[in-house]
Design an enzyme around this catalytic site. Structure first.
Site, PDB file in Angstrom:
ATOM      1  CB  SER A 205      59.357  69.842  44.782  1.00 30.70           C
ATOM      2  OG  SER A 205      58.115  70.332  45.221  1.00 30.70           O
TER       3      SER A 205
ATOM      4  CE  LYS B 115      60.429  66.248  47.642  1.00 31.57           C
ATOM      5  NZ  LYS B 115      60.057  65.080  48.408  1.00 31.57           N
TER       6      LYS B 115
ATOM      7  CD  GLU C   3      60.763  58.914  42.410  1.00 33.38           C
ATOM      8  OE1 GLU C   3      59.799  58.826  43.176  1.00 33.38           O
ATOM      9  OE2 GLU C   3      61.177  60.000  41.970  1.00 33.38           O
TER      10      GLU C   3
ATOM     11  CE1 TYR D 190      50.137  36.027  11.111  1.00 29.87           C
ATOM     12  CE2 TYR D 190      47.961  35.723  10.136  1.00 29.87           C
ATOM     13  CZ  TYR D 190      48.912  36.553  10.706  1.00 29.87           C
ATOM     14  OH  TYR D 190      48.651  37.887  10.874  1.00 29.87           O
TER      15      TYR D 190
ATOM     16  CD  GLN E   4      47.445  42.989  12.291  1.00 30.82           C
ATOM     17  OE1 GLN E   4      47.607  42.587  11.153  1.00 30.82           O
ATOM     18  NE2 GLN E   4      46.402  43.735  12.633  1.00 30.82           N
TER      19      GLN E   4
ATOM     20  CE  LYS F 185      53.086  43.090  12.964  1.00 33.06           C
ATOM     21  NZ  LYS F 185      52.893  41.658  13.226  1.00 33.06           N
TER      22      LYS F 185
HETATM   23  N1  ARG Z   1      49.703  42.300   9.398  1.00 40.93           N
HETATM   24  C1  ARG Z   1      49.804  40.897   9.521  1.00 40.93           C
HETATM   25  C2  ARG Z   1      50.492  40.510  10.846  1.00 40.93           C
HETATM   26  O1  ARG Z   1      51.051  41.331  11.428  1.00 40.93           O
HETATM   27  C3  ARG Z   1      50.597  40.350   8.394  1.00 40.93           C
HETATM   28  C4  ARG Z   1      50.307  38.933   8.096  1.00 40.93           C
HETATM   29  C5  ARG Z   1      48.954  38.797   7.521  1.00 40.93           C
HETATM   30  N2  ARG Z   1      48.685  37.482   7.112  1.00 40.93           N
HETATM   31  C6  ARG Z   1      47.462  37.045   6.899  1.00 40.93           C
HETATM   32  N3  ARG Z   1      47.328  35.837   6.541  1.00 40.93           N
HETATM   33  N4  ARG Z   1      46.422  37.810   7.066  1.00 40.93           N
HETATM   34  O2  ARG Z   1      50.432  39.407  11.303  1.00 40.93           O
END
Ligand code: ARG
Length: 463
Positions: A281, A287, A294, A321, A326, A329
């Protein structure tokens, strides 16, 4: 003018995107982490295009070579990522075009960014699982070592964080080894289930080109191609399984971390955490704070957050899709990074910590921890029904509590006051050592049983 993604697909577009559109649309800020997987998948795709004669063999070779150069540039740190080019897929392709010319345009034959990103991301999550499994193995080994070092040291076992019954240090460490082992199983299961190749699903419906999906699947280490192209581009359950397994693992970490925080406190003094995992500390010189523990206790916050975030993103999305996806990620990257860090730190902390035998045993002996042993003795030796034995023992505990002593400190006369049949022999079961030794049942806390488990782990028959 620098190239924008409009130039990659902009045949029907007269105008460029609004600056804010570019900002919200671009994923290159984070999906650059898929570069290696993207290039690996593109190389497999190009090879297949060449082998099937969809693209001229020499062109396919040029594409494959060029992609290696792009990878070297990215890994060397010399690559100029462009937000205008939106994502990793188009950044790579644009650079490939600069390097090898218009032939680069043949790479995207029989493919879409939809199957491309689904493939890249599976490859990434698969790698993340492998790293996670390695870290889980190391943590598991650290727990086994810690159990082995002091397998028969006695400590209090708790329920409700109230002293319950004496247990052994080895037994407690092995409890976490079981959890970590199941965590390994969850990640392995997820890995096995996700190991199918989306490549060839193209935008959603498959492709009119005579591609060989088995070939690309094999080249990328997948077990087989995904059976349904719509599913292949539109689900992210593999990422969710990763996050689910990560959440459970982080929950386990948080429990162990919490125990380390409690155990290292001045009130418990069960363990000494090494200097390597604690901080001082800036104001209180005495301490030694368990900061790492933690933080490990806290990591589930962001990891479960990622799990909830992605599940929420996916909820209600119509097939197939949608750009919503997107958003998958960053959540997974963050969770994977922090879980890995947490697992490694926990392995280090467990390896370095030193339990304090005296404090553990003293705590184990206090709080009437052998009351159950006394009740069991009354059943075994005097033939009392357990409920009655429980009652007699409760009265003895009350008596001891009132006198401010522990159970073994009561005199025989005091004992007999609650039940005349009690003999001197009862004192034999009131010691913590006898208590743990008597739990000699499969899965129990008796040192011999703990030793048996350690040997089973070491023997590898449970790996
Ligand atoms: N950057 C896009 C993603 O992460 C890639 C796929 C894009 N596809 C599309 N049809 N716009 O999903």
């Amino acid at each position: 003018m620098s190239k924008s993604s409009n130039q990659m697909w902009g045949g029907r577009f007269a105008d460029g995107p609004d600056a804010l559109m570019e900002a919200i649309n671009a994923s290159i800020g984070f999906d650059r982490r898929l570069a290696r997987q993207d290039i690996e998948a593109s190389r497999a795709h190009a090879q297949m295009l060449g082998a099937t004669g969809i693209v001229d063999g020499a062109d396919a070779d040029a594409i494959r070579e060029g992609l290696l150069t792009v990878l070297a540039e990215i890994e060397g740190g010399g690559f100029a990522f462009s937000t205008a080019l939106e994502d990793i897929h188009m950044n790579v392709e644009a650079r490939l075009t600069e390097l090898i010319g218009p032939v680069a345009g043949r790479l995207h034959t029989a493919r879409s960014r939809n199957d491309q990103v689904a493939t890249d991301f599976r490859l990434w999550v698969r790698d993340a699982i492998d790293d996670t499994l390695e870290a889980l193995d190391a943590l598991h080994a650290a727990l086994i070592d810690q159990a082995d070092r002091h397998h028969d040291w006695i400590m209090p076992g708790f329920t409700h964080l109230q002293t319950a019954q004496p247990v052994t240090w080895g037994h407690h460490m092995l409890a976490y080894a079981e959890m970590v082992h199941r965590d390994r199983g969850r990640f392995r299961d997820a890995r096995a289930r996700m190991n199918e190749s989306p490549l060839g699903a193209a935008a959603l419906a498959g492709t009119s080109f005579p591609i060989d999906r088995d070939m690309t699947a094999r080249a990328l280490g997948f077990d087989r191609p995904c059976a349904n192209s719509l599913d292949a581009v539109s689900d992210r359950d593999f990422a969710l399984e990763f996050l689910g397994a990560a959440s459970i693992a982080a929950m386990h970490l948080s429990r162990l971390a919490e125990e380390l925080v409690i155990w290292s406190s001045a009130q418990f003094r069960f363990v000494v955490l090494s200097d390597r995992w604690t901080t001082g500390s800036s104001i209180m010189p005495q301490k030694k704070n368990p900061d790492a523990a933690e933080l490990l206790r806290a990591k589930l916050g962001r990891i479960l957050g990622a799990n909830v975030a992605l599940l929420t993103v996916m909820k209600g999305l119509p097939l197939t899709y949608s750009k919503d996806m997107q958003e998958d990620k960053e959540q997974v990257f963050d969770a994977a990074d922090h879980l890995l860090l947490a697992l490694r730190a926990m392995a280090g902390m467990v390896a370095d910590m030193t339990p304090r035998r005296d404090a553990l045993e003293a705590a184990a002996a206090s709080g009437f921890s052998t009351a159950t042993d006394l009740a069991d003795w009354l059943v075994r030796e005097l033939g009392l029904p357990f409920r009655e034995a429980h009652h007699v023992t409760g009265a003895l505990v009350a008596r001891a509590e009132k006198a401010g002593v522990d159970l073994p400190d009561l005199t025989l006369a005091e004992m007999q006051h609650e039940h005349p049949g009690i003999t001197q022999a009862v004192f034999g079961v009131l010691g913590v050592r006898n208590s743990v030794a008597s739990r000699d049942v499969s899965g129990g806390t008796a040192p011999g049983r703990v030793r048996e488990q350690i040997e089973r782990w070491r023997g590898g028959d449970r790996a």
